[in-house]
Design a protein around this motif. Structure first.
Motif, PDB file in Angstrom:
ATOM      1  N   SER A  46       0.825  -1.212   0.000  1.00 47.42           N
ATOM      2  CA  SER A  46       0.000   0.000   0.000  1.00 47.42           C
ATOM      3  C   SER A  46       0.859   1.260   0.000  1.00 47.42           C
ATOM      4  CB  SER A  46      -0.946   0.008   1.203  1.00 47.42           C
ATOM      5  OG  SER A  46      -1.954  -0.977   1.053  1.00 47.42           O
ATOM      6  N   GLN A  88      -9.782   1.290  -0.575  1.00 48.14           N
ATOM      7  CA  GLN A  88     -10.587   0.190  -0.025  1.00 48.14           C
ATOM      8  C   GLN A  88     -12.047   0.573   0.139  1.00 48.14           C
ATOM      9  OE1 GLN A  88      -9.208  -1.559   3.597  1.00 48.14           O
ATOM     10  NE2 GLN A  88      -7.124  -1.915   2.865  1.00 48.14           N
ATOM     11  N   ASP A 165      -6.005   0.086  -4.603  1.00 48.86           N
ATOM     12  CA  ASP A 165      -5.402  -0.401  -3.367  1.00 48.86           C
ATOM     13  C   ASP A 165      -6.417  -1.222  -2.579  1.00 48.86           C
ATOM     14  OD1 ASP A 165      -3.802  -0.862  -1.216  1.00 48.86           O
ATOM     15  OD2 ASP A 165      -3.816   1.188  -0.460  1.00 48.86           O
ATOM     16  N   GLU A 166      -6.372  -2.541  -2.759  1.00 50.23           N
ATOM     17  CA  GLU A 166      -7.281  -3.487  -2.117  1.00 50.23           C
ATOM     18  C   GLU A 166      -8.734  -3.036  -2.266  1.00 50.23           C
ATOM     19  OE1 GLU A 166      -6.132  -5.415   1.429  1.00 50.23           O
ATOM     20  OE2 GLU A 166      -4.050  -4.763   1.334  1.00 50.23           O
ATOM     21  N   ALA A 169     -11.571  -5.221  -0.502  1.00 58.28           N
ATOM     22  CA  ALA A 169     -11.376  -5.664   0.885  1.00 58.28           C
ATOM     23  C   ALA A 169     -12.652  -5.594   1.715  1.00 58.28           C
ATOM     24  CB  ALA A 169     -10.274  -4.832   1.546  1.00 58.28           C
ATOM     25  N   ARG A 176     -16.809  -8.478  -5.100  1.00 55.20           N
ATOM     26  CA  ARG A 176     -15.422  -8.667  -5.540  1.00 55.20           C
ATOM     27  C   ARG A 176     -15.372  -9.103  -6.997  1.00 55.20           C
ATOM     28  NH1 ARG A 176     -14.679 -11.161  -0.323  1.00 55.20           N
ATOM     29  NH2 ARG A 176     -14.471 -13.243  -1.241  1.00 55.20           N
ATOM     30  N   THR A 198      -3.717  -6.357  -3.858  1.00 58.23           N
ATOM     31  CA  THR A 198      -4.736  -7.234  -3.284  1.00 58.23           C
ATOM     32  C   THR A 198      -4.112  -8.251  -2.337  1.00 58.23           C
ATOM     33  OG1 THR A 198      -6.559  -8.751  -3.805  1.00 58.23           O
ATOM     34  CG2 THR A 198      -4.598  -8.895  -5.196  1.00 58.23           C
ATOM     35  N   HIS A 199      -4.935  -8.741  -1.406  1.00 56.00           N
ATOM     36  CA  HIS A 199      -4.513  -9.885  -0.595  1.00 56.00           C
ATOM     37  C   HIS A 199      -5.357 -11.116  -0.929  1.00 56.00           C
ATOM     38  CE1 HIS A 199      -7.665  -8.008   1.964  1.00 56.00           C
ATOM     39  NE2 HIS A 199      -7.981  -9.264   2.240  1.00 56.00           N
ATOM     40  N   TYR A 200      -6.230 -10.982  -1.940  1.00 55.11           N
ATOM     41  CA  TYR A 200      -6.970 -12.144  -2.455  1.00 55.11           C
ATOM     42  C   TYR A 200      -6.212 -12.692  -3.667  1.00 55.11           C
ATOM     43  CZ  TYR A 200     -10.970 -10.579   0.358  1.00 55.11           C
ATOM     44  OH  TYR A 200     -11.790 -10.208   1.388  1.00 55.11           O
TER      45      TYR A 200
END
Length: 274
Positions: A46, A88, A165-166, A169, A176, A198-200
């Motif tokens: 980020s 987000q 940025d995500e 989330a 999504r 992303t964290h997915y």
């Protein structure tokens, strides 16, 4: 489009200690490319995103957007016209009581003529599949719809690159899915450069290139197949590899001969059937 060389960013935490959020990042992103950046919490992804339209400036090294150095104040206006940011929480980016007025907000503030604003609003809403909601109140929309309105607001400024940025989330699975499909369409149909944080992991499968970060460094990068087939390496970084890649890895460890670069359910099914 984007060139980062030796990029470092330090900040001071609540205890007065210096923290290295980014520590020597080298990265180039071509015009029209779709790059996903992944990493565990605290990896610096980020912080990196906020350098791309000069919300943050380098402590050391350089960040250039279309040849413009972000550390030079006279470049900031041009850079922020070229690079749009989506965060987000879409509620933090929606400022008007009506969808089409919100999308028009950016162009109005940079002095775009009224007739052209109308065209930009219509084009932007159509691009994210929200034309029928032009007269709606944003607070009555779903999370995914709000985020698409936020993306339309960025599109109305006609950027060359969008940094997300995500963006999913705070959304449910359907929301999504909507955002990923929207971003894919903008990249493929409009040629807009995409940087997707992303964290997915499954969301990064559609990118041209995946960058894996750890503790302010780029650990490794490559195509989705090259990155997500490295299941053990990802798990060592605290990241969850796609389920198909994990199953294929376990089967290979058990002695089954499967191709190395299996990352999707379809690829796994095809290999198992053979």
């Amino acid at each position: 489009m984007i060139s980062l060389k030796g990029l470092k960013h330090y900040y001071t935490d609540a205890d007065g200690q210096e923290v290295k959020a980014l520590d020597g990042v080298d990265l180039e992103i071509k015009k029209g490319e779709y790059v996903a950046i992944i990493g565990a919490n605290g990896s610096g992804k980020s912080t990196l995103a906020r350098h791309l339209n000069a919300l943050l400036l380098p402590t050391e090294g350089s960040c250039q957007i279309s040849g413009l150095d972000t550390s030079q104040e006279e470049n900031l206006w041009l850079i922020r016209q070229q690079v749009g940011m989506v965060f987000q929480n879409p509620d933090n980016q929606i400022v008007a009581a009506i969808v089409e007025e919100d999308v028009a907000f950016g162009p109005e503030n940079i002095g775009v003529p009224s007739a052209e604003i109308r065209q930009r609003v219509d084009r932007s809403l159509a691009a994210v599949g929200m034309s029928e909601y032009a007269k709606h109140a944003p607070h009555l929309l779903s999370g995914g719809q709000k985020q698409r309105v936020a993306i339309a607001g960025i599109l109305s400024l006609e950027p060359k690159c969008i940094v997300l940025d995500e963006p999913t989330a705070m959304l449910d699975p359907q929301g999504r899915k909507e955002i990923v499909q929207t971003v894919q369409s903008l990249n493929k149909d409009k040629g807009i450069t995409i940087v997707y944080i992303t964290h997915y992991m499954v969301e990064a499968l559609v990118a041209d290139r995946v960058v894996v970060m750890e503790k302010g460094h780029i650990r490794f990068m490559g195509t989705p197949h090259e990155v997500f087939s490295q299941v053990d390496e990802l798990e060592a970084l605290g990241l969850e590899a796609p389920l198909a890649a994990k199953v294929a890895s376990e089967l290979r460890k058990a002695g089954h001969k499967l191709p190395q670069e299996i990352i999707t359910d379809e690829e796994l099914a095809q290999a198992l059937c053979q």
